[in-house]
Design a protein around this motif. Structure first.
Motif, mmCIF file in Angstrom:
data_model
loop_
_atom_site.group_PDB
_atom_site.id
_atom_site.type_symbol
_atom_site.label_atom_id
_atom_site.label_comp_id
_atom_site.label_asym_id
_atom_site.label_seq_id
_atom_site.Cartn_x
_atom_site.Cartn_y
_atom_site.Cartn_z
ATOM 1 N N CYS A 125 0.870 -1.178 0.000
ATOM 2 C CA CYS A 125 0.000 0.000 0.000
ATOM 3 C C CYS A 125 0.902 1.222 0.000
ATOM 4 C CB CYS A 125 -0.901 -0.002 1.230
ATOM 5 S SG CYS A 125 -1.783 1.559 1.429
ATOM 6 N N ASP A 152 7.281 -4.140 0.772
ATOM 7 C CA ASP A 152 7.087 -3.281 1.946
ATOM 8 C C ASP A 152 5.582 -3.265 2.240
ATOM 9 O OD1 ASP A 152 6.475 -1.196 3.648
ATOM 10 O OD2 ASP A 152 7.736 0.288 2.635
ATOM 11 N N ILE A 154 4.328 -2.406 5.170
ATOM 12 C CA ILE A 154 4.230 -1.731 6.480
ATOM 13 C C ILE A 154 2.850 -1.132 6.725
ATOM 14 C CG2 ILE A 154 5.058 0.258 7.836
ATOM 15 C CD1 ILE A 154 7.861 -0.443 7.028
HETATM 16 C C1 LIG Z 1 4.933 4.120 7.520
HETATM 17 C C2 LIG Z 1 5.583 3.490 6.362
HETATM 18 C C3 LIG Z 1 6.949 3.142 6.375
HETATM 19 C C4 LIG Z 1 7.859 3.429 7.535
HETATM 20 O O1 LIG Z 1 7.939 4.770 7.854
HETATM 21 P P1 LIG Z 1 8.557 5.222 9.249
HETATM 22 O O2 LIG Z 1 8.353 6.700 9.254
HETATM 23 O O3 LIG Z 1 9.971 4.803 9.278
HETATM 24 O O4 LIG Z 1 7.763 4.509 10.305
HETATM 25 C C5 LIG Z 1 7.470 2.465 5.282
HETATM 26 N N1 LIG Z 1 6.710 2.149 4.222
HETATM 27 C C6 LIG Z 1 5.397 2.470 4.164
HETATM 28 C C7 LIG Z 1 4.606 2.087 2.959
HETATM 29 C C8 LIG Z 1 4.793 3.153 5.231
HETATM 30 O O5 LIG Z 1 3.493 3.489 5.163
#
Ligand SMILES: *Cc1c(COP(=O)(O)O)cnc(C)c1O
Length: 349
Positions: A125, A152, A154
């Motif tokens: 996403c 990724d 996350i």
């Molecule tokens: C939140 C996020 C991250 C990590 O960001 P940080 O600011 O280091 O927590 C990495 N990839 C995606 C797609 C994210 O939404």
């Protein structure tokens, strides 16, 4: 959630057996969320925000003579490429632009032609816009051509149902403060065991050495190499229990999706336009075009909403004037309805 913050009031020791048992339990729970084929994958926790875990992966899994292909369509894809280049890894980027999905034909032909490429990375996403990328189709192509695949995940892990084994994923990543709804402080790396056993000695950083951290957690049942964010880990454990109570990822996904639907319908009624067509849109975060009125400026809009208890995000798209509204976390459809009312009261053009 107050219950999540409340458990942080007790102190824990990084090396204590009770704490390590908690970590092991957490690793097992995360693994079960990620896939049904739990015997094929393993979880490693890593200190720092999500970016530190992404850097740990990129820096640890690619051999010295390896080459990374990044499929980028936003700031987080660009960040993977930036990490890779900073670490002096041979890197090639396919940038499809922020409003388009990765070009699958170009991916296929590139993997056929460029035999030096060993790894492919893509964001699931893309939080820049809210776009959901087709990690299933990309995974099929990457596997067909025998390369290692990293996504990724996350901003989607815990909020969007998926089995990473079905997606052909070798490595993916989540962080404590996104859809699992804990507090910020660490990330977790989900990896195919068969791949992890090959990466010893590749790391380009000591503290972010994924293999070493994994080996320590395995050998010493839940021990992190350096001081772990104990309170954050305990809070995350509570967040995992609350995810189970809510009914798991499926139910959480339903809640996020209905919040996002109510948001978009309400915003359209107020005259706002979404950046992405609905079929590209994730249930995590939504980008809207800024109103064209000369009376509008983001700062005033932001301040008015903040005074009413809501914080929105500035746009992250480079060439267009947008803002973003996220709906993950301890937020329910009723909150979105209150937000829409606050927006209606804040529009003055
Ligand atoms: C939140 C996020 C991250 C990590 O960001 P940080 O600011 O280091 O927590 C990495 N990839 C995606 C797609 C994210 O939404």
């Amino acid at each position: 959630m107050d219950t999540i913050k409340a458990v942080m009031l007790r102190d824990w020791c990084t090396w204590d057996d009770d704490y390590k048992t908690l970590v092991e339990d957490l690793r097992a729970k995360l693994l079960a969320l990620a896939t049904k084929k739990t015997e094929e994958y393993t979880i490693t926790l890593m200190q720092g925000s999500g970016t530190f875990s992404v850097e740990s992966i990129i820096g640890s899994i690619i051999p010295p003579e390896g080459k990374l292909l990044v499929l980028a369509n936003g700031a987080y894809g660009d960040r993977i490429a930036l990490i890779s280049k900073t670490l002096k890894i041979n890197t090639v980027v396919h940038n499809s632009g922020e409003l388009a999905k990765p070009d699958l034909e170009k991916l296929e032909s590139t993997l056929k032609e460029d035999r030096d490429i060993t790894h492919v990375a893509v964001v699931h996403c893309e939080t820049t816009t809210g776009m959901i990328n087709p990690i299933d189709k990309i995974g099929e192509i990457v596997k067909k051509h025998g390369r290692v695949y990293f996504s990724d995940t996350i901003s989607s892990f815990g909020g969007v149902p998926m089995d990473i084994s079905d997606l052909n994923i070798d490595y993916c990543v989540g962080s404590s403060n996104k859809c699992i709804q804990g507090v910020p402080g660490f990330g977790f790396i989900i990896a195919r065991k068969k791949e992890m056993t090959k990466i010893k000695g590749y790391a380009r950083s000591l503290s972010l050495d994924l293999y070493d951290q994994w080996q320590m957690m395995e050998a010493d049942g839940g021990k992190w190499r350096y001081t772990s964010p104990t309170h954050v880990v305990r809070a995350f454990y509570q967040a995992m229990l609350e995810l189970e109570e809510e009914g798991g990822i499926e139910k959480r996904h339903e809640r996020y999706s209905s919040s996002q639907r109510i948001l978009v319908e309400g915003m359209r009624r107020l005259g706002f336009k979404t950046l992405l067509p609905d079929e590209f849109q994730s249930p995590i975060i939504t980008s809207f075009y800024s109103p064209e009125s000369e009376k509008y400026n983001f700062k005033d809009f932001y301040d008015k909403l903040k005074a009413r208890g809501f914080v929105i995000y500035p746009g992250k798209v480079t060439k267009l004037d947008t803002f973003r509204i996220g709906n993950i976390g301890d937020i329910y459809p009723e909150d979105i309805k209150r937000l829409l009312k606050a927006i209606e009261e804040s529009v003055f053009w």
